[in-house]
Write a protein that holds these residues in place. Structure first.
Motif, PDB file in Angstrom:
ATOM      1  N   HIS A  87       5.678 -34.022 -15.800  1.00 51.02           N
ATOM      2  CA  HIS A  87       6.124 -33.396 -17.054  1.00 51.02           C
ATOM      3  C   HIS A  87       5.387 -32.072 -17.270  1.00 51.02           C
ATOM      4  O   HIS A  87       4.487 -31.968 -18.106  1.00 51.02           O
ATOM      5  N   HIS A  88       5.767 -31.073 -16.493  1.00 50.11           N
ATOM      6  CA  HIS A  88       5.143 -29.762 -16.573  1.00 50.11           C
ATOM      7  C   HIS A  88       6.228 -28.717 -16.781  1.00 50.11           C
ATOM      8  O   HIS A  88       7.289 -28.769 -16.128  1.00 50.11           O
ATOM      9  N   HIS A  89       5.979 -27.766 -17.665  1.00 49.76           N
ATOM     10  CA  HIS A  89       7.023 -26.810 -18.021  1.00 49.76           C
ATOM     11  C   HIS A  89       6.436 -25.418 -18.249  1.00 49.76           C
ATOM     12  O   HIS A  89       5.242 -25.264 -18.541  1.00 49.76           O
ATOM     13  N   PHE A  90       7.314 -24.432 -18.147  1.00 46.74           N
ATOM     14  CA  PHE A  90       6.932 -23.037 -18.357  1.00 46.74           C
ATOM     15  C   PHE A  90       7.853 -22.398 -19.382  1.00 46.74           C
ATOM     16  O   PHE A  90       9.060 -22.636 -19.384  1.00 46.74           O
ATOM     17  N   GLN A  91       7.249 -21.596 -20.250  1.00 49.85           N
ATOM     18  CA  GLN A  91       8.010 -20.818 -21.220  1.00 49.85           C
ATOM     19  C   GLN A  91       7.500 -19.382 -21.153  1.00 49.85           C
ATOM     20  O   GLN A  91       6.300 -19.141 -21.265  1.00 49.85           O
ATOM     21  N   HIS A  92       8.411 -18.442 -20.968  1.00 54.41           N
ATOM     22  CA  HIS A  92       8.003 -17.040 -20.966  1.00 54.41           C
ATOM     23  C   HIS A  92       7.378 -16.708 -22.318  1.00 54.41           C
ATOM     24  O   HIS A  92       7.921 -17.031 -23.377  1.00 54.41           O
ATOM     25  N   CYS A  93       6.214 -16.043 -22.284  1.00 55.32           N
ATOM     26  CA  CYS A  93       5.518 -15.743 -23.534  1.00 55.32           C
ATOM     27  C   CYS A  93       4.629 -14.525 -23.386  1.00 55.32           C
ATOM     28  O   CYS A  93       3.718 -14.498 -22.540  1.00 55.32           O
ATOM     29  N   ASP A  94       4.896 -13.519 -24.195  1.00 56.63           N
ATOM     30  CA  ASP A  94       3.996 -12.386 -24.371  1.00 56.63           C
ATOM     31  C   ASP A  94       3.149 -12.722 -25.595  1.00 56.63           C
ATOM     32  O   ASP A  94       3.652 -12.761 -26.713  1.00 56.63           O
ATOM     33  N   VAL A  95       1.855 -12.974 -25.377  1.00 62.86           N
ATOM     34  CA  VAL A  95       1.025 -13.489 -26.472  1.00 62.86           C
ATOM     35  C   VAL A  95       0.844 -12.483 -27.604  1.00 62.86           C
ATOM     36  O   VAL A  95       0.424 -12.854 -28.707  1.00 62.86           O
ATOM     37  N   THR A  96       1.156 -11.209 -27.352  1.00 59.38           N
ATOM     38  CA  THR A  96       1.039 -10.219 -28.431  1.00 59.38           C
ATOM     39  C   THR A  96       2.233 -10.266 -29.373  1.00 59.38           C
ATOM     40  O   THR A  96       2.219  -9.614 -30.419  1.00 59.38           O
ATOM     41  N   LEU A  97       3.258 -11.029 -28.996  1.00 62.19           N
ATOM     42  CA  LEU A  97       4.453 -11.155 -29.836  1.00 62.19           C
ATOM     43  C   LEU A  97       4.424 -12.498 -30.558  1.00 62.19           C
ATOM     44  O   LEU A  97       4.487 -13.560 -29.928  1.00 62.19           O
ATOM     45  N   TRP A  98       4.355 -12.467 -31.865  1.00 64.80           N
ATOM     46  CA  TRP A  98       4.316 -13.686 -32.667  1.00 64.80           C
ATOM     47  C   TRP A  98       5.517 -14.576 -32.386  1.00 64.80           C
ATOM     48  O   TRP A  98       5.387 -15.794 -32.250  1.00 64.80           O
ATOM     49  N   GLU A  99       6.702 -13.978 -32.274  1.00 61.22           N
ATOM     50  CA  GLU A  99       7.920 -14.758 -32.048  1.00 61.22           C
ATOM     51  C   GLU A  99       7.844 -15.513 -30.721  1.00 61.22           C
ATOM     52  O   GLU A  99       8.312 -16.651 -30.616  1.00 61.22           O
ATOM     53  N   ASP A 100       7.273 -14.881 -29.688  1.00 63.60           N
ATOM     54  CA  ASP A 100       7.135 -15.559 -28.390  1.00 63.60           C
ATOM     55  C   ASP A 100       6.215 -16.765 -28.499  1.00 63.60           C
ATOM     56  O   ASP A 100       6.482 -17.827 -27.914  1.00 63.60           O
ATOM     57  N   GLN A 101       5.121 -16.611 -29.220  1.00 60.44           N
ATOM     58  CA  GLN A 101       4.189 -17.737 -29.338  1.00 60.44           C
ATOM     59  C   GLN A 101       4.776 -18.871 -30.182  1.00 60.44           C
ATOM     60  O   GLN A 101       4.582 -20.050 -29.871  1.00 60.44           O
ATOM     61  N   VAL A 102       5.508 -18.531 -31.239  1.00 59.36           N
ATOM     62  CA  VAL A 102       6.185 -19.564 -32.024  1.00 59.36           C
ATOM     63  C   VAL A 102       7.139 -20.361 -31.132  1.00 59.36           C
ATOM     64  O   VAL A 102       7.166 -21.601 -31.167  1.00 59.36           O
ATOM     65  N   ASN A 160      -6.251  -9.902 -25.996  1.00 62.24           N
ATOM     66  CA  ASN A 160      -7.455 -10.732 -25.973  1.00 62.24           C
ATOM     67  C   ASN A 160      -7.900 -11.243 -27.336  1.00 62.24           C
ATOM     68  O   ASN A 160      -8.616 -12.243 -27.413  1.00 62.24           O
ATOM     69  N   LEU A 161      -7.504 -10.548 -28.396  1.00 63.79           N
ATOM     70  CA  LEU A 161      -7.956 -10.977 -29.715  1.00 63.79           C
ATOM     71  C   LEU A 161      -6.789 -11.325 -30.632  1.00 63.79           C
ATOM     72  O   LEU A 161      -6.710 -12.447 -31.137  1.00 63.79           O
ATOM     73  N   THR A 162      -5.854 -10.378 -30.830  1.00 66.28           N
ATOM     74  CA  THR A 162      -4.693 -10.693 -31.668  1.00 66.28           C
ATOM     75  C   THR A 162      -3.913 -11.862 -31.080  1.00 66.28           C
ATOM     76  O   THR A 162      -3.517 -12.789 -31.793  1.00 66.28           O
ATOM     77  N   GLY A 163      -3.697 -11.843 -29.764  1.00 62.44           N
ATOM     78  CA  GLY A 163      -2.979 -12.938 -29.109  1.00 62.44           C
ATOM     79  C   GLY A 163      -3.688 -14.266 -29.282  1.00 62.44           C
ATOM     80  O   GLY A 163      -3.057 -15.302 -29.525  1.00 62.44           O
ATOM     81  N   VAL A 164      -5.014 -14.253 -29.163  1.00 67.43           N
ATOM     82  CA  VAL A 164      -5.801 -15.481 -29.346  1.00 67.43           C
ATOM     83  C   VAL A 164      -5.703 -15.970 -30.791  1.00 67.43           C
ATOM     84  O   VAL A 164      -5.570 -17.175 -31.049  1.00 67.43           O
ATOM     85  N   MET A 165      -5.753 -15.035 -31.739  1.00 66.34           N
ATOM     86  CA  MET A 165      -5.634 -15.427 -33.150  1.00 66.34           C
ATOM     87  C   MET A 165      -4.265 -16.053 -33.432  1.00 66.34           C
ATOM     88  O   MET A 165      -4.169 -17.050 -34.159  1.00 66.34           O
ATOM     89  N   TYR A 166      -3.207 -15.495 -32.843  1.00 62.98           N
ATOM     90  CA  TYR A 166      -1.876 -16.102 -32.978  1.00 62.98           C
ATOM     91  C   TYR A 166      -1.891 -17.530 -32.423  1.00 62.98           C
ATOM     92  O   TYR A 166      -1.374 -18.467 -33.052  1.00 62.98           O
TER      93      TYR A 166
END
Length: 387
Positions: A87-102, A160-166
């Motif tokens: 049960h392993h999966h991948f989702q494309h995600c740019d961590v600087t984009l809030w919508e991607d992390q949601v 490194n910081l905004t993405g981590v905070m998200y």
């Protein structure tokens, strides 16, 4: 060194912080089986190393990354590992984009075999595109006395910081929503003999979060920020039943380090990837470790000097004197272990107030539940007509 838990300004017991980690003792990886672990930046480097190790112990891995090709290949590899849950999966995600992390967190909860997320690793990170050596970048602003001076490229800070905070903000929402194995609360903190359910946030800082990494101002700033997040968050995350830990590696030969950096490190000792993975795995697997930070550096050996004083010697170099010491070789160390053993007045009163409010809200919830039971039984109002 034992933690001070009985001093007048100690908050160690209040914030549920555990004692120093005994790195000489083995740890049990059995608890990893069945856990759904979300890893940002999981397609390469540390993230891929974590994914391989934890998947081999039966964890369900959800990866978010911008490198689709590497991530898809890694997921296929994880599914084929002996002991893997599949049960392993991948989702494309740019961590600087809030919508991607949601979208990543929603996908992780949906794809999890248990319907929830057990642990989150805020791992995604990059280094600055240009160092001070290049004559470009943040520390080399160029001519800004013009009609439209360009702003600095702060993408390193955003990742490194905004993405981590998200990532952490979303983890604080999604982790408590996973009610799997939640025990009935009692005076002792657990009920029915069940262990407390583990909710875990693992932050990835760097040695640059402790010392200044000259020429990499953005990277150093961002990793100091992650360190600050760790030091603050571990004082309050217990309210949601979440434990927070952190690793801070030294230079490791991964794709994150540019070739110029490796040239400057030529001939010098580096941390080992296996040690980074080992430190993270210990924190992930041992639910009793709460609010601790581990730094991973080059392996060293403890030897006794001629006057009997122990000192550290880099591996491969002989020590003076008898060179015996305790013979222990290690590359993992604790850091910032003392933050809440002695605090100043504001922090003590603030966290004490949080604790009082948490208890009050708990009693209000209990009264509300009892009142609901009373009303639904018909004793507080009209009974439902018999059928």
């Amino acid at each position: 060194m034992a933690s001070k838990t009985d001093g007048p300004w100690s908050l160690v017991a209040t914030i549920k912080q555990s004692g120093p980690v005994d790195l000489s003792k083995p740890y049990d990886t059995a608890s990893l089986a069945g856990k759904t672990i979300l890893i940002t930046g999981g397609a390469s480097g540390f993230g891929a190393g974590f994914a391989r190790r934890w998947a081999s112990h039966g964890a369900h891995i959800i990866i978010g990354d911008i490198n689709d090709t590497a991530a898809v290949e890694l997921i296929a590899e994880l599914r084929a590992l002996p002991g893997s849950s599949g049960h392993h999966h991948f989702q494309h995600c740019d961590v600087t984009l809030w919508e991607d992390q949601v979208a990543l967190f929603r996908a992780a909860a949906r794809l999890s075999p248990t319907g929830g997320i057990d642990a989150v690793v805020a791992n995604a990170g990059i280094i600055e595109k240009y160092s001070a050596l290049s004559g470009r970048g943040f520390e080399c602003p160029g001519d800004l006395d013009c009609d439209s001076p360009p702003p600095p490229d702060l993408n390193c800070v955003r990742v490194n910081l905004t993405g981590v905070m998200y990532t952490v903000h979303l983890a604080l929402f999604w982790l408590p929503r996973n009610a799997r194995n939640t025990p009935v609360e009692s005076d002792s903190g657990t009920g029915g003999g069940q262990p407390p359910r583990d909710r875990h946030i693992l932050l990835v800082s760097s040695v640059a979060g402790i010392v200044p990494l000259a020429g990499q101002s953005e990277y150093t700033t961002s990793k100091h920020g992650v360190m600050g997040l760790f030091r603050a968050l571990r004082g309050t995350a217990w309210r949601q039943g979440i434990r927070v830990n952190m690793i801070a590696p030294y230079f490791v030969d991964t794709p994150l380090i540019p070739q110029t950096g490796m040239v400057l490190l030529a001939g010098g000792a580096k941390a080992e990837l296996d040690d980074v993975i080992d430190a993270a795995t210990r924190l992930m697997a041992d639910a009793t470790i709460v609010g601790r930070g581990l730094s991973i550096g080059p392996k060293v050996r403890c030897v006794d000097d001629e006057d009997g004083v122990p000192r550290l010697v880099e591996m491969g170099k002989s020590g003076s004197g008898n060179g015996n010491g305790n013979g222990q070789t290690r590359g993992i160390w604790e850091l910032y272990a003392h933050d809440y053993e002695e605090v100043e007045l504001f922090v003590w009163r603030y966290i004490t107030a949080i604790n009082v409010l948490k208890n009050i809200r708990g009693w209000i919830g209990t009264v509300r539940d009892l009142f609901g039971i009373y009303m639904s039984s018909g004793k507080g109002g009209r009974r439902s007509p018999a059928k």
